[in-house]
Design a protein around this motif. Structure first.
Motif, PDB file in Angstrom:
ATOM      1  N   ALA B 398     -24.133  75.636  96.100  1.00 39.56           N
ATOM      2  CA  ALA B 398     -24.950  76.582  95.265  1.00 39.56           C
ATOM      3  C   ALA B 398     -24.922  76.516  93.931  1.00 39.56           C
ATOM      4  O   ALA B 398     -25.969  76.168  93.079  1.00 39.56           O
ATOM      5  N   HIS B 399     -23.669  76.545  93.289  1.00 44.21           N
ATOM      6  CA  HIS B 399     -23.696  76.482  91.776  1.00 44.21           C
ATOM      7  C   HIS B 399     -23.349  75.052  91.147  1.00 44.21           C
ATOM      8  O   HIS B 399     -23.779  75.143  89.874  1.00 44.21           O
ATOM      9  N   ARG B 400     -22.892  74.188  91.837  1.00 46.08           N
ATOM     10  CA  ARG B 400     -22.763  72.810  91.486  1.00 46.08           C
ATOM     11  C   ARG B 400     -24.173  72.288  91.127  1.00 46.08           C
ATOM     12  O   ARG B 400     -24.060  71.476  90.051  1.00 46.08           O
ATOM     13  N   ILE B 401     -25.213  72.653  91.671  1.00 47.12           N
ATOM     14  CA  ILE B 401     -26.637  71.960  91.429  1.00 47.12           C
ATOM     15  C   ILE B 401     -26.861  72.390  89.892  1.00 47.12           C
ATOM     16  O   ILE B 401     -27.763  71.751  89.477  1.00 47.12           O
TER      17      ILE B 401
END
Lengths: 446, 446
Positions: B398-401
């Motif tokens: 989710a946050h890596r994107i």
């Protein structure tokens, strides 16, 4: 052509493997002074936390795989002692006592770094440990197995100290941490470091900053760490006050030193001596934000450096753009992350920093199980550039830091960053991502 | 000066609040046709999942706060019907049947979007629901409370459909999903969409893609969704096949339409008519990667658009740089995220896409409790630019994107992105972050 590598850890073995993949007929020789190569050094605290795991579990690739499958001449127990740039040779002593000497066309110094030991009485007592090599990890595990350790003292409060604190705590050991300088994680914005301190203390860890350590001595049931106004006891003392680059062999050969005693390298990892490269924890790097040299010994840069040297040696000159100082670590249930410059570092580098600290949530308004998330952000009043960010939270901090990290690489302004199209869904954050809220607030101060 | 706003949801109320903060003496009037303003629409599926939560829980700010604390003339139950650009007036009908007409100096159209209903018999039967407004959420909750629903059929397989699937499943309802087009999430790389399908099926969800829906009809114990070769039964049918912009009022006023029937706006959110702005789900936007217009109705853009219009109206002309198409959602235990273009979209936009799909891990080598993580990445062979990325994983997607999202904003090349200094620690990823592994592999294809 002979490609000689001193050091068989992250940078050294990455370079060796990649060089052989690039050019199978290249003669690649690695001189490693210990018996261990290619292991996950960063994984040691987590391995030590679990008495049921073997430390050897951290070995990523066995020595014979490098030798037999990859055709690398991997010589363990070979301690390199002298580089002669004029002759293009490296000599040293093998574990069996014999001398060796190798000539090279290209040499990579990948000697890593060593833990710093403070100059106080008692640092060599049994039960006083450091952690950098696999063998040091092995010794800690063996010690924990052989002795009933109920209390431990950690000297230092950096990444390794904090990770080891959690590891020992997981094994049911009560931990006290102590260091001379005041403030835990002094580079952190104070609210954020306060959150980390609270997490440690709520897990029963003693956090004793601002205590000069005078000596370590034998006590009745173990060891005593003595400060002027504080005495801490434990069966185990871990010294984790930082590392220093293993650059002596380079300095002795007349190679120009860089920052913090690291070996100075250019973007192609070349040292001042012809055909001699340095990579990994022993070499310095360019900080993309300041444009100045820096020394931040971390694993990704070591791997990347190894690859870059291998490519250059094989004829495809490769330059690394530099680092932005991204780091993340876990402190019990907290994720702690940073990238770029602190406000103080920014000022030192000639910027006019503006700084903001915001508290947001890890999930959307009223979404169940959300947790607070703190973001600090620094920008430059003159240019408008984003200069750095720090985050702490129970979820969503570790990977979020990569967004400002990429922004630093491309010299984004805070305004531009504040307009970036970050992901939103209620389980993963508020509509305005905490990073965007921080950027929006920071803009008002710039 | 009169600032008139049609629509009291994300874009409308953001604009109203910010305009009043910017300029307290401004007359700000909001015409909202329903009785609900300022609620977390994206939070509805998660609220519906929990029978013990009230839907009103999603209201972020009560109407009287806007009226009394912020001084906004907020008129609920006011349905705007006609804009007369020549007179600078908006007229319509209030809930009490009376007509109204307001003049404006600046007008913001923030009418949002409405769920699309397929033209098949039975779409208006009791028990057939859609979900976009809070009132629709209210109706679904009331229905679930009043009827013992054991099975449900969802027509559509987009974000809302998938989130509602999980919500109903959490309430112990067996869910079948059906749609005419083959392939679940057709924009996703096939391996990744296969992972999502497996997650749905392993949770007992029926995934029936490639089935044309002929009609919905009353059955003995509820409703029947009839396809030529498949009949699905349930007490509840949710239609979630997408939304269409509420742009009719703008088109009737002669305002130039944009992509997908949205209202065409420039970077300052101005429509073709003087002093008329549009923001939120009813307006189009610029896609930063293609430079072309796009229509991706999402919450962040709506909030940002509202703010930008308010700033412009208050004399500080503000332009939005555009979006890169970042989105994230949760499917049971999976995080699914994307940013930028798919390979097909890239080709359509005139790029020469190269694509890669890699499988990595969410944590370091041998770190406990790691999970697979899949990354797809697209680059342009001609310019070397990064064009898009997709990720699926149980943690860390989710946050890596956001890292590639920021890279897209700054037109980074894949090569530059592959050199970015992303965070590493064993609990949070491998030394080479899955995004870097994907970039390294993609480089070989470019």
């Amino acid at each position: 052509m002979n490609f000689l590598i001193i050091g068989g850890d992250a940078a050294g073995m990455s370079a060796a493997s990649r060089a052989k993949r690039n050019q199978p007929d290249l003669n690649v020789t690695v001189l490693e002074k210990t018996t261990d190569v290619s292991y996950s050094a960063c994984g040691m605290p987590y391995n030590i936390a679990d008495p049921d795991r073997e430390i050897e579990d951290l070995v990523v690739r066995q020595a014979q795989v490098f030798r037999e499958k990859q055709g690398i001449r991997l010589l363990t127990g070979h301690c390199a002692e002298k580089i002669r740039p004029a002759d293009q040779t490296v000599s040293g002593t093998a574990a069996d006592g014999s001398d060796f000497s190798f000539s090279y066309d290209h040499l990579l110094i990948a000697t890593g770094a060593s833990p710093i030991k403070p100059e106080i009485p008692g640092v060599d007592l049994p039960g006083v440990m450091v952690l950098k090599t696999l063998d040091e990890g092995r010794k800690i595990k063996a010690f924990l197995k052989a002795h009933p350790v109920r209390k431990a003292v950690i000297i230092g409060m950096g990444y390794i100290a904090l990770e080891m604190c959690e590891a020992l705590h997981e094994r049911g050991i009560r931990v006290d941490m102590v260091k001379p300088r005041p403030r835990l994680l002094p580079w952190m914005e104070e609210t954020l470091s306060g959150v980390v301190r609270e997490e440690l203390e709520s897990n029963g860890v003693g956090v004793h900053d601002g205590h000069v350590i005078e000596r370590i001595e034998q006590a009745e049931a173990g060891l005593k760490v003595a400060c002027p106004d504080l005495t801490l006891e434990g069966e185990l003392v871990l010294i984790a006050i930082g590392v220093t680059p293993n650059s002596r062999i380079a300095a002795d050969a007349g190679i120009t030193p860089g920052l913090s005693d690291a070996i100075a390298v250019n973007k192609a990892l070349q040292t001042s001596a012809p055909n001699i490269f340095a990579a990994g924890d022993c070499a310095d790097a360019v900080h993309v934000v300041t444009g100045e040299k820096t020394w931040i010994p971390l694993a990704l840069r070591a791997n990347r450096g190894g690859w870059a040297v291998a490519d250059t040696v094989c004829g495809k000159k490769t330059e690394l753009p530099g680092i932005v100082g991204t780091a993340v670590f876990k402190v019990f249930d907290l994720q702690v992350a940073r990238t770029g410059l602190t406000s103080a570092e920014a000022e030192k580098a000639g910027f006019e920093p503006a700084e903001v600290m915001i508290k947001s949530r890890s999930r959307a308004h009223r979404h169940p199980n959300g947790a607070p998330i703190w973001v600090q952000m620094v920008g430059d009043r003159k240019s408008g550039r984003l200069l750095g960010a720090q985050m702490v939270g129970r979820e969503g901090a570790a990977h979020r830091i990569n967004a400002p990290a990429v922004a630093l690489h491309t010299r984004m302004t805070v305004d531009q960053f504040s307009q970036s199209d970050l992901a939103y869904a209620p389980p993963f954050g508020p509509t305005w991502d905490p990073l965007l809220t921080a950027a929006n607030q920071l803009l008002k101060k710039m």
